[in-house]
Motif scaffolding. Sequence first.
Motif, mmCIF file in Angstrom:
data_model
loop_
_atom_site.group_PDB
_atom_site.id
_atom_site.type_symbol
_atom_site.label_atom_id
_atom_site.label_comp_id
_atom_site.label_asym_id
_atom_site.label_seq_id
_atom_site.Cartn_x
_atom_site.Cartn_y
_atom_site.Cartn_z
ATOM 1 N N PHE A 1 0.817 -1.208 0.000
ATOM 2 C CA PHE A 1 0.000 0.000 0.000
ATOM 3 C C PHE A 1 0.852 1.261 0.000
ATOM 4 O O PHE A 1 1.921 1.309 0.625
ATOM 5 C CB PHE A 1 -0.926 0.029 1.211
ATOM 6 N N GLU A 2 0.350 2.296 -0.667
ATOM 7 C CA GLU A 2 1.045 3.585 -0.773
ATOM 8 C C GLU A 2 0.795 4.394 0.508
ATOM 9 O O GLU A 2 0.148 5.445 0.505
ATOM 10 C CB GLU A 2 0.543 4.340 -2.015
ATOM 11 N N ARG A 3 1.312 3.849 1.614
ATOM 12 C CA ARG A 3 1.219 4.525 2.911
ATOM 13 C C ARG A 3 2.561 4.417 3.592
ATOM 14 O O ARG A 3 3.164 3.340 3.650
ATOM 15 C CB ARG A 3 0.142 3.877 3.794
ATOM 16 N N LEU A 4 3.026 5.526 4.127
ATOM 17 C CA LEU A 4 4.357 5.571 4.710
ATOM 18 C C LEU A 4 4.511 4.576 5.853
ATOM 19 O O LEU A 4 5.530 3.872 5.943
ATOM 20 C CB LEU A 4 4.662 6.999 5.189
ATOM 21 N N ASP A 5 3.519 4.482 6.740
ATOM 22 C CA ASP A 5 3.638 3.571 7.876
ATOM 23 C C ASP A 5 3.714 2.116 7.423
ATOM 24 O O ASP A 5 4.475 1.314 7.976
ATOM 25 C CB ASP A 5 2.483 3.770 8.856
ATOM 26 N N VAL A 6 2.945 1.786 6.369
ATOM 27 C CA VAL A 6 2.969 0.418 5.841
ATOM 28 C C VAL A 6 4.341 0.109 5.256
ATOM 29 O O VAL A 6 4.930 -0.946 5.519
ATOM 30 C CB VAL A 6 1.864 0.220 4.799
ATOM 31 N N LYS A 7 4.859 1.026 4.468
ATOM 32 C CA LYS A 7 6.141 0.777 3.807
ATOM 33 C C LYS A 7 7.286 0.687 4.826
ATOM 34 O O LYS A 7 8.200 -0.144 4.673
ATOM 35 C CB LYS A 7 6.423 1.837 2.737
ATOM 36 N N ARG A 8 7.266 1.510 5.851
ATOM 37 C CA ARG A 8 8.317 1.422 6.868
ATOM 38 C C ARG A 8 8.276 0.055 7.553
ATOM 39 O O ARG A 8 9.318 -0.561 7.807
ATOM 40 C CB ARG A 8 8.170 2.550 7.893
ATOM 41 N N GLU A 9 7.076 -0.413 7.844
ATOM 42 C CA GLU A 9 6.942 -1.717 8.492
ATOM 43 C C GLU A 9 7.402 -2.842 7.559
ATOM 44 O O GLU A 9 8.105 -3.771 7.982
ATOM 45 C CB GLU A 9 5.484 -1.931 8.902
ATOM 46 N N VAL A 10 7.014 -2.751 6.292
ATOM 47 C CA VAL A 10 7.406 -3.781 5.325
ATOM 48 C C VAL A 10 8.914 -3.814 5.152
ATOM 49 O O VAL A 10 9.534 -4.890 5.119
ATOM 50 C CB VAL A 10 6.694 -3.556 3.976
ATOM 51 N N PHE A 11 9.554 -2.645 5.054
ATOM 52 C CA PHE A 11 11.002 -2.627 4.864
ATOM 53 C C PHE A 11 11.743 -3.092 6.115
ATOM 54 O O PHE A 11 12.844 -3.650 6.011
ATOM 55 C CB PHE A 11 11.475 -1.261 4.377
#
Length: 313
Positions: A92-102
Amino acid sequence: MTAAVKVAVIGTGLVGSGWAVVFARAGCDVALYDSVPGAAERGREVVAQQLRDLAAHGLIAEAPEAVLGRVSVARDLADALSGAAYAQESTFERLDVKREVFSAIDAAIGPDTLVGSSSSGIPASAYTDHVACRSRCLVAHPVNPPSLAPVVELVPAPWTAPETVRSVRALMEQVGQSPVEMTREIEGFILNRLQGVLLMEAWRLVEEGYATAEDVDRTVKDGLGLRWAFMGPFETIDLNAPGGVADYARRLGPLYRSIAASTAEHKVWDDAVIGTVEAQRRAVLPADGLAERRAWRDRRLMALAAHKKDAEA
């Protein structure tokens, strides 16, 4: 890198599934992973249908079943990343999601795996600053669907290693994509900054009553878009004046400056104008026809891709 590598696709919605098609048809072994139960299996079904459609248009060299055989569903993220030379994140194009995924990727990644993000506009520096593998991370933003629109924007974070950019660019070229490389980050990158200017003016023309959404669409579809299917804006204007791009700029520069001065205010698209455009679009295409129309769009893109392939042969 060569095309005969393992690639992990993390996030298996429309974009992730499209990426799986790109890599598998080029000979890569593709491991699908999604944190939502059953999503990777559904993504593989989408891949299967896309491959059948591509075969019908002569856009893959092998039987769809053979290509699909290179696409598997991983048990977990570690399984997807195990032995992968490259990973494409498409969550998803959401900063919190991407930080968690990375963070999760960083905990499972091997020492040599490179990671591209399908982020549409959030720069990689916003969600890779905290991970140990950050020198191997960058944005690799596609057009949807990536299997039919080959451009990929490569946008390094300040700490992305130059070798990462070179290697990902080489991989993208090897799997048939058309990479474009930014020298540094900027919000929205190239594609959405260009698209954003056009969209801002399109909404303005409708909001102020100059034209309907249908006529704005027709202007692009039957005008600008015909040329843009095989040339960009600079080549377009280079060919639109007797003396080329400099001649065009001198002839029409004052007009464009005047237009820009008259549209200096960029409004937020409010509920009123959204309602107007929504009503005009639903009059043309009822909501229950959206999925069918998307499939129609993809078939037209396949026909265009086949035409361009023949023209370039």
